[in-house]
Design an enzyme around this catalytic site. Structure first.
Site, PDB file in Angstrom:
ATOM      1  N   PHE A  80      69.539-145.179 -85.670  1.00 11.92           N
ATOM      2  CA  PHE A  80      69.573-146.539 -85.121  1.00 11.92           C
ATOM      3  C   PHE A  80      70.758-146.747 -84.179  1.00 11.92           C
ATOM      4  O   PHE A  80      70.743-147.684 -83.391  1.00 11.92           O
ATOM      5  CB  PHE A  80      69.763-147.581 -86.247  1.00 11.92           C
ATOM      6  N   SER A 124      61.670-148.596 -78.402  1.00  9.02           N
ATOM      7  CA  SER A 124      61.440-150.019 -78.156  1.00  9.02           C
ATOM      8  C   SER A 124      60.185-150.226 -77.334  1.00  9.02           C
ATOM      9  O   SER A 124      59.840-149.395 -76.485  1.00  9.02           O
ATOM     10  CB  SER A 124      62.650-150.565 -77.399  1.00  9.02           C
ATOM     11  N   ALA A 125      59.561-151.374 -77.544  1.00 11.47           N
ATOM     12  CA  ALA A 125      58.403-151.760 -76.734  1.00 11.47           C
ATOM     13  C   ALA A 125      58.780-151.865 -75.265  1.00 11.47           C
ATOM     14  O   ALA A 125      57.907-151.847 -74.401  1.00 11.47           O
ATOM     15  CB  ALA A 125      57.865-153.097 -77.226  1.00 11.47           C
ATOM     16  N   TYR A 148      69.139-150.118 -70.419  1.00  8.97           N
ATOM     17  CA  TYR A 148      68.900-150.001 -71.866  1.00  8.97           C
ATOM     18  C   TYR A 148      67.541-149.353 -72.121  1.00  8.97           C
ATOM     19  O   TYR A 148      67.419-148.388 -72.884  1.00  8.97           O
ATOM     20  CB  TYR A 148      68.974-151.380 -72.536  1.00  8.97           C
ATOM     21  N   LYS A 152      66.193-145.538 -73.839  1.00  9.02           N
ATOM     22  CA  LYS A 152      65.169-145.317 -74.872  1.00  9.02           C
ATOM     23  C   LYS A 152      64.114-144.329 -74.357  1.00  9.02           C
ATOM     24  O   LYS A 152      63.717-143.402 -75.067  1.00  9.02           O
ATOM     25  CB  LYS A 152      64.504-146.640 -75.264  1.00  9.02           C
ATOM     26  N   ASN A 198      68.858-163.271 -78.034  1.00 12.14           N
ATOM     27  CA  ASN A 198      67.465-163.258 -78.490  1.00 12.14           C
ATOM     28  C   ASN A 198      67.050-164.616 -79.042  1.00 12.14           C
ATOM     29  O   ASN A 198      67.880-165.415 -79.466  1.00 12.14           O
ATOM     30  CB  ASN A 198      67.265-162.164 -79.554  1.00 12.14           C
ATOM     31  N   GLY A 291      63.931-160.145 -65.468  1.00  9.94           N
ATOM     32  CA  GLY A 291      63.531-158.955 -66.229  1.00  9.94           C
ATOM     33  C   GLY A 291      62.510-159.248 -67.325  1.00  9.94           C
ATOM     34  O   GLY A 291      61.943-158.332 -67.898  1.00  9.94           O
TER      35      GLY A 291
HETATM   36  P1  NAD Z   1      72.626-153.500 -84.187  1.00 10.73           P
HETATM   37  O1  NAD Z   1      73.560-153.602 -83.036  1.00 10.73           O
HETATM   38  O2  NAD Z   1      72.661-154.561 -85.212  1.00 10.73           O
HETATM   39  O3  NAD Z   1      72.820-152.091 -84.917  1.00 10.73           O
HETATM   40  C1  NAD Z   1      73.232-150.934 -84.230  1.00 10.73           C
HETATM   41  C2  NAD Z   1      74.360-150.319 -85.021  1.00 10.73           C
HETATM   42  O4  NAD Z   1      74.790-149.121 -84.355  1.00 10.73           O
HETATM   43  C3  NAD Z   1      75.582-151.229 -85.132  1.00 10.73           C
HETATM   44  O5  NAD Z   1      75.967-151.319 -86.495  1.00 10.73           O
HETATM   45  C4  NAD Z   1      76.657-150.527 -84.299  1.00 10.73           C
HETATM   46  O6  NAD Z   1      77.954-150.733 -84.844  1.00 10.73           O
HETATM   47  C5  NAD Z   1      76.215-149.071 -84.387  1.00 10.73           C
HETATM   48  N1  NAD Z   1      76.640-148.217 -83.274  1.00 10.73           N
HETATM   49  C6  NAD Z   1      76.437-148.407 -81.934  1.00 10.73           C
HETATM   50  N2  NAD Z   1      76.950-147.357 -81.235  1.00 10.73           N
HETATM   51  C7  NAD Z   1      77.459-146.494 -82.155  1.00 10.73           C
HETATM   52  C8  NAD Z   1      78.124-145.248 -82.069  1.00 10.73           C
HETATM   53  N3  NAD Z   1      78.396-144.669 -80.890  1.00 10.73           N
HETATM   54  N4  NAD Z   1      78.504-144.647 -83.219  1.00 10.73           N
HETATM   55  C9  NAD Z   1      78.279-145.222 -84.424  1.00 10.73           C
HETATM   56  N5  NAD Z   1      77.661-146.399 -84.574  1.00 10.73           N
HETATM   57  C10 NAD Z   1      77.265-147.025 -83.443  1.00 10.73           C
HETATM   58  O7  NAD Z   1      71.158-153.343 -83.559  1.00 10.73           O
HETATM   59  P2  NAD Z   1      69.743-153.389 -84.262  1.00 10.73           P
HETATM   60  O8  NAD Z   1      69.040-154.599 -83.789  1.00 10.73           O
HETATM   61  O9  NAD Z   1      69.888-153.130 -85.702  1.00 10.73           O
HETATM   62  O10 NAD Z   1      69.040-152.160 -83.530  1.00 10.73           O
HETATM   63  C11 NAD Z   1      69.011-150.866 -84.109  1.00 10.73           C
HETATM   64  C12 NAD Z   1      68.333-149.921 -83.140  1.00 10.73           C
HETATM   65  O11 NAD Z   1      67.019-150.404 -82.868  1.00 10.73           O
HETATM   66  C13 NAD Z   1      69.039-149.788 -81.793  1.00 10.73           C
HETATM   67  O12 NAD Z   1      68.950-148.446 -81.360  1.00 10.73           O
HETATM   68  C14 NAD Z   1      68.228-150.686 -80.894  1.00 10.73           C
HETATM   69  O13 NAD Z   1      68.284-150.289 -79.555  1.00 10.73           O
HETATM   70  C15 NAD Z   1      66.822-150.503 -81.469  1.00 10.73           C
HETATM   71  N6  NAD Z   1      65.938-151.627 -81.172  1.00 10.73           N
HETATM   72  C16 NAD Z   1      66.290-152.886 -81.528  1.00 10.73           C
HETATM   73  C17 NAD Z   1      65.466-153.962 -81.217  1.00 10.73           C
HETATM   74  C18 NAD Z   1      65.845-155.377 -81.582  1.00 10.73           C
HETATM   75  O14 NAD Z   1      65.235-156.304 -81.033  1.00 10.73           O
HETATM   76  N7  NAD Z   1      66.796-155.600 -82.474  1.00 10.73           N
HETATM   77  C19 NAD Z   1      64.233-153.733 -80.559  1.00 10.73           C
HETATM   78  C20 NAD Z   1      63.889-152.427 -80.229  1.00 10.73           C
HETATM   79  C21 NAD Z   1      64.751-151.376 -80.546  1.00 10.73           C
HETATM   80  N1  UFG Z   2      63.712-166.734 -74.887  1.00 11.65           N
HETATM   81  C1  UFG Z   2      63.974-168.032 -74.521  1.00 11.65           C
HETATM   82  N2  UFG Z   2      65.238-168.505 -74.744  1.00 11.65           N
HETATM   83  C2  UFG Z   2      66.229-167.753 -75.308  1.00 11.65           C
HETATM   84  C3  UFG Z   2      65.937-166.437 -75.675  1.00 11.65           C
HETATM   85  C4  UFG Z   2      64.664-165.945 -75.439  1.00 11.65           C
HETATM   86  O1  UFG Z   2      63.104-168.738 -74.010  1.00 11.65           O
HETATM   87  O2  UFG Z   2      67.361-168.260 -75.464  1.00 11.65           O
HETATM   88  C5  UFG Z   2      62.343-166.203 -74.694  1.00 11.65           C
HETATM   89  C6  UFG Z   2      62.257-165.020 -73.756  1.00 11.65           C
HETATM   90  O3  UFG Z   2      62.111-165.430 -72.421  1.00 11.65           O
HETATM   91  C7  UFG Z   2      61.034-164.288 -74.303  1.00 11.65           C
HETATM   92  C8  UFG Z   2      61.086-164.576 -75.809  1.00 11.65           C
HETATM   93  O4  UFG Z   2      61.895-165.735 -75.945  1.00 11.65           O
HETATM   94  O5  UFG Z   2      59.866-164.850 -73.781  1.00 11.65           O
HETATM   95  C9  UFG Z   2      61.712-163.449 -76.626  1.00 11.65           C
HETATM   96  O6  UFG Z   2      62.971-163.110 -76.058  1.00 11.65           O
HETATM   97  P1  UFG Z   2      64.012-162.176 -76.847  1.00 11.65           P
HETATM   98  O7  UFG Z   2      65.256-162.140 -76.013  1.00 11.65           O
HETATM   99  O8  UFG Z   2      64.142-162.626 -78.241  1.00 11.65           O
HETATM  100  O9  UFG Z   2      63.284-160.766 -76.873  1.00 11.65           O
HETATM  101  P2  UFG Z   2      62.772-159.816 -75.698  1.00 11.65           P
HETATM  102  O10 UFG Z   2      61.289-159.666 -75.884  1.00 11.65           O
HETATM  103  O11 UFG Z   2      63.245-160.258 -74.385  1.00 11.65           O
HETATM  104  O12 UFG Z   2      63.496-158.439 -76.016  1.00 11.65           O
HETATM  105  C10 UFG Z   2      63.594-157.890 -77.338  1.00 11.65           C
HETATM  106  C11 UFG Z   2      64.874-157.070 -77.445  1.00 11.65           C
HETATM  107  C12 UFG Z   2      64.796-155.863 -76.529  1.00 11.65           C
HETATM  108  C13 UFG Z   2      63.545-155.077 -76.856  1.00 11.65           C
HETATM  109  C14 UFG Z   2      62.315-155.963 -76.771  1.00 11.65           C
HETATM  110  C15 UFG Z   2      61.070-155.231 -77.194  1.00 11.65           C
HETATM  111  O13 UFG Z   2      65.994-157.869 -77.062  1.00 11.65           O
HETATM  112  O14 UFG Z   2      65.909-155.044 -76.752  1.00 11.65           O
HETATM  113  O15 UFG Z   2      62.466-157.101 -77.619  1.00 11.65           O
HETATM  114  O16 UFG Z   2      61.246-154.704 -78.459  1.00 11.65           O
HETATM  115  F1  UFG Z   2      63.433-154.072 -75.955  1.00 11.65           F
END
Ligand code: NAD
Ligand code: UFG
Length: 334
Positions: A80, A124-125, A148, A152, A198, A291
């Site tokens: 992760f 990620s999607a 970003y 991925k 988000n 974006g």
């Molecule tokens: P998060 O930031 O809460 O967790 C990531 C963790 O990785 C953190 O605890 C951070 O301290 C640690 N980290 C980052 N770089 C590091 C490094 N170099 N060495 C050691 N630790 C490190 O994020 P999350 O939402 O839990 O996401 C986890 C994974 O899922 C990420 O790879 C993210 O890109 C992916 N992802 C997240 C989402 C989302 O919407 N949350 C969607 C798609 C993919």
């Molecule tokens: N949105 C708002 N206001 C906000 C935040 C979001 O209207 O303050 C809207 C966005 O425009 C979007 C929806 O809410 O339509 C969801 O936005 P998020 O920022 O919650 O999520 P995204 O779909 O943009 O992106 C997330 C993660 C990305 C990941 C992607 C697909 O942030 O890292 O989902 O998994 F790549």
């Protein structure tokens, strides 16, 4: 079995540690706490009554990672650790490529050296870019819209090439849709630093009075009500998807969407949040966010068929659990 969970102190990582411990796995966490807190790991113990072994290390540090492999018999890795803010990646692309690619390369190297063959990667999607919904694993993608997303896509390609060259390697690429919600204990959840990017954490902060109102980024998309449509998945369902992936994979590269298959607009999500929690969410419609795409939701049939996994928790539960965590969480202390 011992599973190394990199980024295990983060949002998805902590919930996955719980699912792994409950499924009988032993968990070793490697995290540099750059976007998380040590306290989250203590909460895992409170919830499960089980310990995780914690290494506070940077996963880009080859020596530190190899020490974990030397000191423990690792059966599989769930990776992760990574930086995840789309906007920040546009401003600081080097930092994103350096952190996200190097972490993955260092881990692959350690796995090959210590003969660890199971690797699950957080994708990620976002890799689907401008394809048509629903997104299916077989879709091609060329370039994603931000650095970003590129990290991925690149990690997916690196892991595929490595597996082709090492046929006993088992790699599962999990493409997450929009994880929201929290463990139903209310003890762990999503706690972003600063102003949330988000939707769900922003909504819960508006509910708490920490933000005055939500900016809705555009209401002129070709969707049901003009606002963006996403596939929100409860973080515990996502966590359980990782356990399913570990339990069932065979050698080779396997790609799965982890979503619900259901698209929900921003206005629909707000309405459900208001109804189940009895709170009014103030909002203003603003310009589209650069974006953003109109709609993003998954075809989930492959994960259902091959992993025997399906997301079970509904939007009402996601909204209730997210709000329970926000009410418990003190942004000043942690
Ligand atoms: P998060 O930031 O809460 O967790 C990531 C963790 O990785 C953190 O605890 C951070 O301290 C640690 N980290 C980052 N770089 C590091 C490094 N170099 N060495 C050691 N630790 C490190 O994020 P999350 O939402 O839990 O996401 C986890 C994974 O899922 C990420 O790879 C993210 O890109 C992916 N992802 C997240 C989402 C989302 O919407 N949350 C969607 C798609 C993919
Ligand atoms: N949105 C708002 N206001 C906000 C935040 C979001 O209207 O303050 C809207 C966005 O425009 C979007 C929806 O809410 O339509 C969801 O936005 P998020 O920022 O919650 O999520 P995204 O779909 O943009 O992106 C997330 C993660 C990305 C990941 C992607 C697909 O942030 O890292 O989902 O998994 F790549």
């Amino acid at each position: 079995m011992n599973i190394l969970v990199t980024g295990g102190a983060g949002y998805i990582g902590t919930h996955t540690c719980i699912a792994l411990l409950e499924a009988g796995y032993s968990v070793i966490v490697a995290d540099n706490l750059s976007n998380s807190k040590r306290e989250s790991l203590e909460k895992i113990k409170t919830i499960t009554n089980k310990e995780v072994l914690f290494y506070e290390i940077d996963v880009t540090n080859t020596q530190a990672v190899e020490e974990i492999f030397q000191q423990n018999s690792i059966d599989g890795v769930i990776h992760f650790a990574g930086l995840k803010s789309v906007g920040e990646s546009v401003e600081k692309p080097f930092m994103y490529y350096q952190n996200n690619l190097v972490c993955t390369l260092v881990l692959i190297n350690a796995c090959l050296k210590y003969d660890v063959r199971r690797f699950v990667f957080s994708s990620s999607a976002t890799v689907y870019g401008g394809n048509h919904v629903p997104f299916v694993e077989t879709m091609n993608f060329s370039q994603t819209s931000n650095p970003y997303g590129e990290t991925k896509a690149m990690c997916e390609r690196i892991l595929t090439d490595i597996t082709n060259a090492n046929p006993s390697f088992t790699v599962t690429l999990l493409r997450y849709f929009n994880p929201v919600g929290a463990h139903n204990s209310g003890l762990i959840g999503e706690a972003p630093n600063g102003i949330p990017n988000n939707l769900m954490p922003y909504v819960t902060q508006v509910a708490k009075g920490k933000q005055e109102y939500l900016n809705i980024f555009g209401n002129d998309y070709p969707t049901i009500d003009g606002t963006g449509v996403r596939d929100y998945i409860h973080v515990m369902d996502l966590a359980e998807g990782h356990v399913a992936a570990l339990n069932t994979v065979t050698a080779g590269v396997h790609i799965y969407n982890l979503g619900t298959g259901q698209g929900t607009s921003v206005l629909q999500l707000i309405k459900i949040f208001e109804e189940v929690n009895g709170i009014v969410i103030r909002f203003k419609i603003t310009d589209r966010r650069q974006g953003d795409i109109a709609s993003c939701f998954a075809d989930v049939s492959k994960a259902r068929k091959e992993l025997d996994w399906i997301a079970k928790r509904d939007l009402e539960t996601m909204c209730k659990d997210a709000w329970r965590f926000e009410q418990n969480y003190n942004h000043q202390v942690m």
